[in-house]
Design an enzyme around this catalytic site. Structure first.
Site, PDB file in Angstrom:
ATOM      1  N   TYR A 192       0.715  -1.140  -0.207  1.00  0.00           N
ATOM      2  CA  TYR A 192      -0.082   0.236   0.447  1.00  0.00           C
ATOM      3  C   TYR A 192       0.426   1.369  -0.123  1.00  0.00           C
ATOM      4  CZ  TYR A 192      -2.819   3.669   1.743  1.00  0.00           C
ATOM      5  OH  TYR A 192      -3.017   5.315   1.941  1.00  0.00           O
ATOM      6  N   TYR A 244     -11.835  12.395   0.417  1.00  0.00           N
ATOM      7  CA  TYR A 244     -12.646  12.122   1.518  1.00  0.00           C
ATOM      8  C   TYR A 244     -13.403  12.660   2.176  1.00  0.00           C
ATOM      9  CZ  TYR A 244      -7.378  12.070   1.228  1.00  0.00           C
ATOM     10  OH  TYR A 244      -6.284  11.770   1.222  1.00  0.00           O
TER      11      TYR A 244
END
Length: 310
Positions: A192, A244
């Site tokens: 990641y 977000y």
């Protein structure tokens, strides 16, 4: 594009000028030390149409790391390697009001692929014998999609993020404890963070966005880099979850499916029209580029780029 080149160029320059009142607003992402080691007022913008017309402004050759924009790549790769039903058994599809690195929304699965927990989940679903092979596949795909052959691991960013990743490590181990994945959480986290540390520039982002805008078809070779169903999944998730916890407001006000990263980049997709890449590293409280958001807002209005008004 919807208008002639001179008209578009004039509108873009006006948008850039109008956004200059935000210079100095926002803060660098200093919780990853290497991300604070940049010119805070650097700026770049690139737009590429689905017909290959390109518009570049500012320091458009400047390299920065993908950061959370890589979550788009990780989702695409997970969809390449697994049926969508399998992917979304492990990760949700809904927006969240919590921060991108929060543990709170994780119950049976992460809320969506664009928070850290969701991106670690999609990372765990990418095929390969080890982290190196999986990362090589991700990087090669990004190079094809963006036509940015220089894309590579930014080692200083990677090291800086690995040295300050305690919260993400907690998320990875929590996901493992919930049996959302069975892989070694350290290796999932490593993959990641490597993806977050891939180098890019705004032109590469705009090209990636243009491929998504072009139904997954490469602009030059006309090769299908991803299927229409994958495009629908990815772009819809960008629209609802890409900015977000500010995603709903951004979609309502701007109307352009987008994905931001805490290095200061924003990737935008206007289906059937163009891809957009912006870089400005000063961030708001939610981790989105302050000036980048304003550029998207102005361009959306001036060039009728909102997906809701075509």
């Amino acid at each position: 594009m919807l208008y002639n080149r001179d008209f578009i160029d004039e509108k873009i320059k006006t948008a850039i000028k109008s956004s200059e009142n935000l210079i100095g607003k926002g803060k660098l992402a200093n919780y990853i030390p290497e991300l604070a080691n940049v010119d805070p007022d650097n700026f770049a913008l690139s737009i590429m149409s689905v017909t290959g017309d390109c518009f570049n402004y500012g320091n458009y050759n400047y390299e920065f790391s993908l950061q959370s924009i890589s979550k788009v790549l990780l989702l695409i790769m997970a969809l390449h390697d697994n049926d969508p039903e399998v992917v979304f058994e492990k990760v949700g599809t809904e927006p969240t009001r919590y921060e991108f690195n929060s543990l709170v929304p994780i119950d049976e699965k992460a809320a969506n692929p664009f928070i850290n927990a969701g991106a670690m989940t999609t990372s765990s679903m990418i095929l390969g014998n080890d982290v190196e092979e999986k990362f090589a596949r991700i990087l090669e795909y990004y190079q094809k999609m963006s036509q940015y052959e220089k894309a590579a691991l930014m080692s200083e960013v990677y090291k800086s993020e690995m040295d300050t990743t305690d919260r993400n490590k907690a998320i990875a181990y929590y996901l493992k404890s919930k049996e959302i994945f069975t892989d070694d959480p350290e290796k999932v986290l490593d993959l990641y963070i490597r993806a977050c540390s891939i180098s890019t520039n705004v032109g590469a982002l705009a090209r990636m966005g243009a491929v998504l805008a072009n139904k997954g078809i490469d602009l030059d070779s006309h090769y299908n880099l991803l299927s229409k169903s994958e495009v629908q999944i990815v772009v819809s998730q960008m629209a609802t979850c890409g900015m977000y916890e500010n995603s709903g407001k951004f979609l309502m006000n701007v109307g352009i499916p987008s994905k931001s990263g805490v290095s200061g980049g924003i990737l935008g997709v206007v289906p059937g029209v163009c891809g957009i890449g912006v870089y400005s590293p000063r961030l708001d409280a939610t981790g989105n580029s302050v000036r980048g958001k304003e550029i998207f807002n102005i361009l959306g209005q001036e060039l009728d780029l909102s997906i809701f008004i075509h």
